[in-house]
Scaffold this motif. Structure first.
Motif, PDB file in Angstrom:
ATOM      1  N   SER A 182       2.515   7.790  14.893  1.00 57.37           N
ATOM      2  CA  SER A 182       2.410   9.214  15.244  1.00 57.37           C
ATOM      3  C   SER A 182       2.955  10.078  14.100  1.00 57.37           C
ATOM      4  O   SER A 182       4.089   9.898  13.682  1.00 57.37           O
ATOM      5  CB  SER A 182       3.213   9.458  16.525  1.00 57.37           C
ATOM      6  N   LYS A 187       0.345  13.487  19.455  1.00 52.42           N
ATOM      7  CA  LYS A 187      -0.756  12.592  19.043  1.00 52.42           C
ATOM      8  C   LYS A 187      -0.186  11.218  18.720  1.00 52.42           C
ATOM      9  O   LYS A 187       0.897  11.112  18.128  1.00 52.42           O
ATOM     10  CB  LYS A 187      -1.435  13.149  17.788  1.00 52.42           C
ATOM     11  N   GLY A 189      -1.622   6.937  17.677  1.00 53.63           N
ATOM     12  CA  GLY A 189      -2.788   6.098  17.427  1.00 53.63           C
ATOM     13  C   GLY A 189      -2.483   4.964  16.491  1.00 53.63           C
ATOM     14  O   GLY A 189      -1.383   4.402  16.503  1.00 53.63           O
ATOM     15  N   TYR A 203      -6.751   6.644  13.313  1.00 51.59           N
ATOM     16  CA  TYR A 203      -7.420   7.207  14.486  1.00 51.59           C
ATOM     17  C   TYR A 203      -6.364   7.557  15.527  1.00 51.59           C
ATOM     18  O   TYR A 203      -5.543   6.717  15.895  1.00 51.59           O
ATOM     19  CB  TYR A 203      -8.412   6.196  15.066  1.00 51.59           C
ATOM     20  N   ARG A 205      -5.226   9.781  19.218  1.00 55.18           N
ATOM     21  CA  ARG A 205      -5.614  10.425  20.471  1.00 55.18           C
ATOM     22  C   ARG A 205      -4.402  11.183  20.999  1.00 55.18           C
ATOM     23  O   ARG A 205      -3.299  11.060  20.483  1.00 55.18           O
ATOM     24  CB  ARG A 205      -6.043   9.357  21.490  1.00 55.18           C
ATOM     25  N   GLU A 206      -4.632  11.933  22.073  1.00 52.71           N
ATOM     26  CA  GLU A 206      -3.506  12.651  22.659  1.00 52.71           C
ATOM     27  C   GLU A 206      -2.488  11.638  23.187  1.00 52.71           C
ATOM     28  O   GLU A 206      -2.861  10.602  23.725  1.00 52.71           O
ATOM     29  CB  GLU A 206      -3.993  13.585  23.779  1.00 52.71           C
ATOM     30  N   ARG A 207      -1.215  11.935  23.018  1.00 50.00           N
ATOM     31  CA  ARG A 207      -0.184  11.036  23.550  1.00 50.00           C
ATOM     32  C   ARG A 207      -0.014  11.300  25.045  1.00 50.00           C
ATOM     33  O   ARG A 207       0.178  12.448  25.459  1.00 50.00           O
ATOM     34  CB  ARG A 207       1.146  11.298  22.837  1.00 50.00           C
ATOM     35  N   LYS A 238     -11.618   2.469  16.952  1.00 56.41           N
ATOM     36  CA  LYS A 238     -11.842   3.633  17.840  1.00 56.41           C
ATOM     37  C   LYS A 238     -12.092   3.167  19.272  1.00 56.41           C
ATOM     38  O   LYS A 238     -11.524   3.714  20.224  1.00 56.41           O
ATOM     39  CB  LYS A 238     -13.062   4.436  17.365  1.00 56.41           C
ATOM     40  N   VAL A 241      -8.785   1.728  20.810  1.00 58.14           N
ATOM     41  CA  VAL A 241      -7.803   2.787  21.118  1.00 58.14           C
ATOM     42  C   VAL A 241      -8.295   3.604  22.317  1.00 58.14           C
ATOM     43  O   VAL A 241      -7.542   3.860  23.268  1.00 58.14           O
ATOM     44  CB  VAL A 241      -7.581   3.719  19.894  1.00 58.14           C
ATOM     45  N   ASP A 242      -9.563   3.999  22.290  1.00 57.37           N
ATOM     46  CA  ASP A 242     -10.096   4.816  23.390  1.00 57.37           C
ATOM     47  C   ASP A 242     -10.027   4.067  24.719  1.00 57.37           C
ATOM     48  O   ASP A 242      -9.718   4.653  25.754  1.00 57.37           O
ATOM     49  CB  ASP A 242     -11.549   5.237  23.095  1.00 57.37           C
ATOM     50  N   VAL A 245      -6.464   4.115  25.958  1.00 55.04           N
ATOM     51  CA  VAL A 245      -6.129   5.439  26.507  1.00 55.04           C
ATOM     52  C   VAL A 245      -6.749   5.605  27.900  1.00 55.04           C
ATOM     53  O   VAL A 245      -6.101   6.098  28.830  1.00 55.04           O
ATOM     54  CB  VAL A 245      -6.608   6.569  25.556  1.00 55.04           C
ATOM     55  N   GLU A 246      -8.009   5.161  28.032  1.00 57.96           N
ATOM     56  CA  GLU A 246      -8.692   5.249  29.325  1.00 57.96           C
ATOM     57  C   GLU A 246      -7.920   4.435  30.387  1.00 57.96           C
ATOM     58  O   GLU A 246      -7.745   4.893  31.518  1.00 57.96           O
ATOM     59  CB  GLU A 246     -10.122   4.700  29.148  1.00 57.96           C
TER      60      GLU A 246
END
Ligand code: PXL
Length: 276
Positions: A182, A187, A189, A203, A205-207, A238, A241-242, A245-246
């Protein structure tokens, strides 16, 4: 269909290691063979867990496969319970590695500045040697700090992370990926370094300001699955990580959630969609 082998424990309850790797990798259309290294009643964040060590069964399994001329597109290691298991895993790399085999080592042993129960600096040093045989390693900042003998710090800049990634590749790995990076409040990633080309990639994403057990295993399993689907490294990072997060978002949204792991199952449709 590609076939990989993953070497890690079975935590019978806990949504981590093999109970996460198997469903995720299978979902991604890749056959997942396993070498279980131990059977625990739960992962080690519970108290009173049982532990059946399977170290003596690892090599006979691998020897049988060798006789059957089996090969694997990837070897993926996660939580390994002892220095002896690191040595055996290293032998398995030598036995099954071919030009086409991708070796992914997730040096699971620490987080938030401290080693998990039962691990030592000596273990971290041996894990660093195992990382030296990998194509891709995916430590978090704590694991990287232990392997590189640098103090764990929470405030750093991009130059610090770039230097750390280079040093991680200095252990011998082709690609290093640091997780939980971070540079900006809100953020979080990953950042990677590909040593043959000298390329960095990051890459973010929002924390989501929560911490759940097993997210590292979810990330590494999805990363391997994406790579086995012939996605490039950047795209695979990507996707993984996505997906992680999901998983975290769906877990938070579930008022019935378990404390010990994420609802990775609910995010499987999302993962399949990302492979299209
Ligand atoms: O999620 C990593 C992991 C895997 N296996 C076991 C663990 C942990 C983390 O603590 O305890 C047994």
């Amino acid at each position: 269909m590609k076939r990989i082998v993953t070497i890690q424990d079975i935590s019978c309850v806990g949504k981590c290691s093999l109970t996460v790797a198997l469903p995720i990798i299978s979902t991604m259309g890749v056959e997942a063979a396993v070498i279980p290294t131990a059977v625990l009643s739960t992962h080690t964040a519970f108290s009173g867990f049982t532990f059946r060590d399977l170290t003596d069964d690892i090599m006979p399994v691998a020897d049988h496969w060798k006789k059957e001329n089996m090969d694997f597109s990837a070897i993926y290691t996660g939580y390994l319970g002892s220095e002896k298991q690191l040595g055996i895993t290293s032998e398995i790399f030598d036995t099954f590695k071919s030009k086409q085999t991708l070796i992914l080592v997730d040096p699971v042993m620490a987080d938030n500045g401290v080693l998990y129960k039962g691990f030592t600096q000596e273990f971290a040093d041996k894990m660093a040697a195992l990382c030296g045989k990998a194509d891709i390693i995916v430590p978090n900042l704590t694991e990287a700090s232990f392997m590189l003998h640098t103090p764990y710090i929470e405030s750093y800049d991009e130059a610090y992370i770039r230097d750390m990634l280079k040093k991680l590749c200095g252990l011998g790995a082709k690609v290093s990926v640091l997780t939980g990076v971070s540079f900006e409040e809100g953020k979080i990633g990953v950042m990677s370094y590909d040593s043959p080309t000298g390329r960095y990639f990051s890459y973010f994403r929002e924390r989501i300001p929560v911490s759940f057990h097993g997210t590292g295993d979810v990330f590494a399993s999805a990363l391997l699955g994406a790579l086995m689907n012939n996605k490039g490294l950047d795209e695979s990072l990507k996707i993984s990580v996505d997906y992680t997060v999901e998983c975290i978002a769906l877990t938070l949204a579930d008022s019935d959630r378990r404390w010990y792991g994420v609802n990775f199952e609910s995010a499987i449709p999302y993962l399949i969609d990302r492979l299209k």
